[in-house]
Scaffold this active site. Structure first.
Site, PDB file in Angstrom:
ATOM      1  N   THR A 132       0.900  -1.297   0.171  1.00  0.00           N
ATOM      2  CA  THR A 132       0.073   0.068   0.084  1.00  0.00           C
ATOM      3  C   THR A 132       0.800   0.989  -0.020  1.00  0.00           C
ATOM      4  O   THR A 132       2.027   1.443   0.417  1.00  0.00           O
ATOM      5  CB  THR A 132      -0.900   0.148   1.506  1.00  0.00           C
ATOM      6  OG1 THR A 132      -1.639   1.278   1.462  1.00  0.00           O
ATOM      7  CG2 THR A 132       0.063  -0.135   2.585  1.00  0.00           C
ATOM      8  N   ASP A 133       0.134   2.375  -0.494  1.00  0.00           N
ATOM      9  CA  ASP A 133       0.898   3.602  -0.533  1.00  0.00           C
ATOM     10  C   ASP A 133       0.886   4.187   0.974  1.00  0.00           C
ATOM     11  O   ASP A 133       1.771   5.117   1.273  1.00  0.00           O
ATOM     12  CB  ASP A 133       0.393   4.731  -1.335  1.00  0.00           C
ATOM     13  CG  ASP A 133      -0.869   4.964  -0.875  1.00  0.00           C
ATOM     14  OD1 ASP A 133      -1.835   4.278  -0.132  1.00  0.00           O
ATOM     15  OD2 ASP A 133      -1.672   5.788  -1.618  1.00  0.00           O
ATOM     16  N   GLU A 134       0.291   3.621   1.907  1.00  0.00           N
ATOM     17  CA  GLU A 134       0.049   4.247   3.302  1.00  0.00           C
ATOM     18  C   GLU A 134       1.321   4.234   3.973  1.00  0.00           C
ATOM     19  O   GLU A 134       1.590   4.494   4.988  1.00  0.00           O
ATOM     20  CB  GLU A 134      -0.844   3.713   4.079  1.00  0.00           C
ATOM     21  CG  GLU A 134      -2.393   3.885   3.519  1.00  0.00           C
ATOM     22  CD  GLU A 134      -3.504   3.555   4.100  1.00  0.00           C
ATOM     23  OE1 GLU A 134      -3.304   3.673   5.409  1.00  0.00           O
ATOM     24  OE2 GLU A 134      -4.491   3.077   3.484  1.00  0.00           O
ATOM     25  N   TYR A 158      -2.108  -0.234  10.828  1.00  0.00           N
ATOM     26  CA  TYR A 158      -2.080  -1.039   9.484  1.00  0.00           C
ATOM     27  C   TYR A 158      -0.948  -0.590   8.792  1.00  0.00           C
ATOM     28  O   TYR A 158      -0.283  -1.531   8.483  1.00  0.00           O
ATOM     29  CB  TYR A 158      -3.450  -0.602   9.074  1.00  0.00           C
ATOM     30  CG  TYR A 158      -3.516  -0.960   7.441  1.00  0.00           C
ATOM     31  CD1 TYR A 158      -3.212  -2.346   6.955  1.00  0.00           C
ATOM     32  CD2 TYR A 158      -3.390   0.093   6.517  1.00  0.00           C
ATOM     33  CE1 TYR A 158      -3.006  -2.439   5.676  1.00  0.00           C
ATOM     34  CE2 TYR A 158      -3.238  -0.153   5.254  1.00  0.00           C
ATOM     35  CZ  TYR A 158      -3.233  -1.526   4.796  1.00  0.00           C
ATOM     36  OH  TYR A 158      -3.026  -1.546   3.307  1.00  0.00           O
ATOM     37  N   LYS A 162       1.888  -3.296   7.358  1.00  0.00           N
ATOM     38  CA  LYS A 162       2.363  -3.299   5.972  1.00  0.00           C
ATOM     39  C   LYS A 162       3.937  -2.842   5.584  1.00  0.00           C
ATOM     40  O   LYS A 162       4.514  -3.423   5.016  1.00  0.00           O
ATOM     41  CB  LYS A 162       1.544  -2.588   4.977  1.00  0.00           C
ATOM     42  CG  LYS A 162      -0.008  -3.295   5.179  1.00  0.00           C
ATOM     43  CD  LYS A 162      -0.062  -4.637   4.367  1.00  0.00           C
ATOM     44  CE  LYS A 162       0.317  -4.676   2.891  1.00  0.00           C
ATOM     45  NZ  LYS A 162       0.159  -5.905   2.360  1.00  0.00           N
TER      46      LYS A 162
END
Length: 351
Positions: A132-134, A158, A162
């Site tokens: 993810t970009d997060e 989260y 990741k």
């Protein structure tokens, strides 16, 4: 044969369906079937010999090793993850167990399998990790979009979990030579999206006459990527990506959350107007912002376009219309995923 983890979830199931449509190469689909894993997503594959479904945990090394030995896949595509920021705030433990420990256990099983292969199968094997970009944190309004060289600054349990899984994948390439590829995508939307996320939640609540909850001032900006475009990007990275490399996948579609909600409402006004003649936007309700809410994400996907010739086929306007139409046409699917546990969670999270 390829092995897909998390292939009954939102992105995973879309990928499996897309893969079998585009290539026809058989898929072994390993999914734990937690609340967001749904075999209804794969109902069209019932009886299809190209799709082998196995309910199980990526953290079960014995199970994974057995599947690898039995089916001898040429690639493993790792989608399985706990993926909702709000849930990670309320219960981070599951995110650490699945995203960090589970990914480690999966990597160990895959490393042993890969080491046992003979040439040319060993050189041809790939492990593709979907992230993810997060992991990059939050952007200011004028900051350039996230590139693959941005440092990691995760802000939620989260995104931290990741980020940890990304680091493990990288380490297994540099330490053991495991042939890995990593993709970091922006916010996905499209069919089979579990209605805890913004777009399906707004569609479902609007049609039910319920409030449309918007966090804070609704000006959090996200780059929206249609899930079908994401699937095509993953296929391309698997086909031609450079080993050990990361590829950011984005839709070039930055939108504020409140604008997304208003766009969805406008499409619903057109396609399925309220019986009382009012507009769905009148149901918008601002709720308390979630803790540590990142203000903006945006993806610079030029590396993927430059090296592999990929760019998204959908604009936000075309993709969101397809998505709303899918939910209008699949009311049974929506009703079936809205269990009591789901309703209880929505009530607790949005008050």
């Amino acid at each position: 044969m390829i092995l897909v983890t998390g292939g009954a979830g939102f992105i995973g199931s879309n990928f499996v369906l897309d893969w079998l449509t585009q290539s026809g190469e058989p898929v072994v689909n390993l999914d734990k079937l937690t609340y967001a894993g749904n075999l209804e997503n794969l109902a069209s594959l019932k009886g299809d010999a190209r799709h082998v479904f196995v309910q199980g945990d990526i953290g079960d090394q014995t199970l994974v090793a057995g599947l690898l030995e039995k089916h001898k896949p040429r690639a493993v595509l790792h989608f399985a993850a706990e993926s909702h920021v709000d849930r990670s705030i309320h219960g981070p433990d599951a995110f650490i167990q699945t995203n960090v420990v589970g990914t480690f256990q999966l990597l160990e099983a895959v490393r042993a399998y890969w080491a046992s292969l003979e040439e040319p199968e060993k050189s041809a094997f790939r492990f593709l990790h979907v992230s993810t970009d997060e992991v990059y944190g939050s952007l200011g309004k004028e900051d350039p979009p996230f590139a693959e060289t941005n440092r990691y600054e995760p802000n939620s349990p989260y995104s931290a979990s990741k980020a940890a899984s990304d680091h493990l994948v990288r380490a297994y390439h540099h330490t053991y030579g495991l042939p890995v590829l990593t993709t970091n995508c922006s916010n996905n939307y499209g069919p089979y999206h579990f209605p805890e996320k913004l777009i399906p939640l707004i569609i479902v609540n609007a049609l039910a006459g319920k409030p449309l909850p918007v966090y804070g001032d609704g000006q959090q900006i996200r780059d929206w990527l249609y899930v079908g475009d994401h699937c095509s990007a993953i296929r391309r990275v698997l086909e031609a990506g450079r080993l050990g490399e990361t590829y950011n996948v984005g839709g070039w579609n930055e939108q504020a959350n409140l604008d997304v909600v208003k766009i969805v409402c406008g499409i619903l006004d057109e396609l399925q107007p309220r019986a009382d003649g009012k507009r769905y936007a009148e149901q918008i309700t601002f709720v308390k912002d979630r803790p540590g809410h990142d203000r903006r994400y945006a993806i610079d996907a030029r590396k993927l376009e430059r090296e592999l010739g990929w760019k998204p086929a959908e604009t936000f306007e075309t993709g969101i219309r397809k998505t709303v139409k899918w939910y209008l046409a699949n009311g049974d699917w929506v009703r079936n995923v809205q269990s009591g546990a789901y309703r209880e969670w929505i009530s607790r999270n949005y008050g």
